[in-house]
Design a protein around this motif. Structure first.
Motif, mmCIF file in Angstrom:
data_model
loop_
_atom_site.group_PDB
_atom_site.id
_atom_site.type_symbol
_atom_site.label_atom_id
_atom_site.label_comp_id
_atom_site.label_asym_id
_atom_site.label_seq_id
_atom_site.Cartn_x
_atom_site.Cartn_y
_atom_site.Cartn_z
ATOM 1 N N UNK A 37 23.334 -15.576 27.572
ATOM 2 C CA UNK A 37 23.870 -16.107 28.830
ATOM 3 C C UNK A 37 23.286 -17.483 29.139
ATOM 4 N N UNK A 38 22.068 -17.734 28.652
ATOM 5 C CA UNK A 38 21.443 -19.049 28.824
ATOM 6 C C UNK A 38 21.985 -20.057 27.830
ATOM 7 N N UNK A 39 22.178 -19.609 26.579
ATOM 8 C CA UNK A 39 22.639 -20.503 25.530
ATOM 9 C C UNK A 39 23.398 -19.681 24.492
ATOM 10 N N UNK A 40 24.716 -19.694 24.576
ATOM 11 C CA UNK A 40 25.550 -18.908 23.664
ATOM 12 C C UNK A 40 25.492 -19.423 22.235
ATOM 13 N N UNK A 41 24.897 -20.595 22.036
ATOM 14 C CA UNK A 41 24.786 -21.163 20.693
ATOM 15 C C UNK A 41 23.469 -20.817 20.016
ATOM 16 N N UNK A 42 22.681 -19.944 20.620
ATOM 17 C CA UNK A 42 21.417 -19.542 20.012
ATOM 18 C C UNK A 42 21.698 -18.917 18.648
ATOM 19 N N UNK A 43 21.083 -19.438 17.586
ATOM 20 C CA UNK A 43 21.328 -18.868 16.253
ATOM 21 C C UNK A 43 20.829 -17.430 16.149
ATOM 22 N N UNK A 44 21.447 -16.670 15.282
ATOM 23 C CA UNK A 44 21.102 -15.271 15.099
ATOM 24 C C UNK A 44 19.624 -15.090 14.755
ATOM 25 N N UNK A 45 19.073 -15.958 13.889
ATOM 26 C CA UNK A 45 17.669 -15.807 13.512
ATOM 27 C C UNK A 45 16.742 -15.999 14.705
ATOM 28 N N UNK A 46 17.089 -16.919 15.605
ATOM 29 C CA UNK A 46 16.274 -17.131 16.804
ATOM 30 C C UNK A 46 16.412 -15.963 17.774
ATOM 31 N N UNK A 52 12.500 -9.431 18.590
ATOM 32 C CA UNK A 52 11.587 -8.688 17.711
ATOM 33 C C UNK A 52 12.287 -7.699 16.804
ATOM 34 N N UNK A 53 13.482 -8.068 16.328
ATOM 35 C CA UNK A 53 14.253 -7.187 15.448
ATOM 36 C C UNK A 53 14.703 -7.971 14.216
ATOM 37 N N UNK A 54 15.159 -7.265 13.204
ATOM 38 C CA UNK A 54 15.670 -7.904 11.988
ATOM 39 C C UNK A 54 16.967 -8.647 12.306
ATOM 40 N N UNK A 55 17.224 -9.703 11.534
ATOM 41 C CA UNK A 55 18.439 -10.499 11.751
ATOM 42 C C UNK A 55 19.703 -9.661 11.588
ATOM 43 N N UNK A 56 19.721 -8.767 10.611
ATOM 44 C CA UNK A 56 20.909 -7.927 10.400
ATOM 45 C C UNK A 56 21.110 -6.974 11.577
ATOM 46 N N UNK A 57 20.016 -6.466 12.126
ATOM 47 C CA UNK A 57 20.097 -5.595 13.306
ATOM 48 C C UNK A 57 20.623 -6.378 14.502
ATOM 49 N N UNK A 58 20.137 -7.591 14.649
ATOM 50 C CA UNK A 58 20.567 -8.450 15.757
ATOM 51 C C UNK A 58 22.065 -8.727 15.673
ATOM 52 N N UNK A 59 22.510 -9.101 14.496
ATOM 53 C CA UNK A 59 23.933 -9.379 14.291
ATOM 54 C C UNK A 59 24.781 -8.154 14.627
ATOM 55 N N UNK A 60 24.343 -6.993 14.181
ATOM 56 C CA UNK A 60 25.062 -5.748 14.471
ATOM 57 C C UNK A 60 25.105 -5.444 15.958
ATOM 58 N N UNK A 61 23.992 -5.677 16.645
ATOM 59 C CA UNK A 61 23.950 -5.416 18.090
ATOM 60 C C UNK A 61 24.873 -6.362 18.847
ATOM 61 N N UNK A 62 24.868 -7.634 18.485
ATOM 62 C CA UNK A 62 25.738 -8.601 19.170
ATOM 63 C C UNK A 62 27.201 -8.242 18.908
ATOM 64 N N UNK A 63 27.531 -7.865 17.685
ATOM 65 C CA UNK A 63 28.910 -7.437 17.381
ATOM 66 C C UNK A 63 29.297 -6.212 18.204
#
Length: 180
Positions: A37-46, A52-63
């Motif tokens: 909500x602050x910055x929709x362009x925040x990269x997945x790795x950031x 504090x989660x793995x990048x693949x987990x983060x991507x799955x959660x956002x999806x």
């Protein structure tokens, strides 16, 4: 009504979903949503590092949050002044009593108009609050006369000019419609 689209509204209106009451957000979801909500362009790795989660987990959660309708979309917030649309207004619209069954259709028509930034279905004496941006007062007058007053379902309108738009503290800029 015009067939031109409002870049900020059409996509979300076409696939808008209500967040299901069963959608449970945990602390990690809230961290992701707060940052996006602050910055929709925040990269997945950031995002992943922040939560504090793995990048693949983060991507799955956002999806998943997107599929559930929690995240309704990503967009660029473009200053209408940069596009030559210096005058912004909120227009309250009251629909004819016999047209209330067509409220959804009317909203879908409005979001396709170039001048329309947002359409809000509201409670109270009026039915809609429409955020518009035009190049000048003549453009605003033309919009109201051609697209609202001439619409058979519209009973009344009230136009409120916007001088300045101040964003909440978590968003770090001010959109000004006039130098004050």
């Amino acid at each position: 009504m015009s067939s031109q689209s409002s870049a900020t509204s059409v996509a979300s209106a076409a696939r808008s979903k209500d967040v299901r009451p069963a959608t449970r957000l945990d602390d990690i979801d809230r961290i992701l949503l707060d940052q996006l909500s602050r910055d929709a362009r925040t990269p997945n790795n950031a995002l992943a590092a922040l939560a504090g989660i793995a990048q693949s987990t983060c991507l799955g959660r956002v999806r998943a949050l997107t599929e559930q309708g929690v995240i309704r979309g990503f967009h660029a917030d473009i200053d209408p002044i940069a596009l030559g649309r210096d005058l912004q207004a909120m227009i309250a619209v009251r629909v004819q009593a016999n047209a209330r069954k067509h409220l959804g259709r009317i909203a879908r028509e409005l979001v396709h108009l170039q001048e329309v930034l947002n359409v809000y279905f509201i409670a109270g004496a009026d039915d809609y609050l429409i955020h518009v941006a035009t190049s000048n007062s003549e453009g605003l007058r033309t919009f109201v006369l051609e697209h609202l007053s001439a619409h058979p379902a519209v009973a009344a309108t009230e136009t409120i000019l916007i001088f300045e738009h101040v964003r909440p503290a978590h968003e770090s800029h001010v959109t000004s419609c006039a130098d004050g």
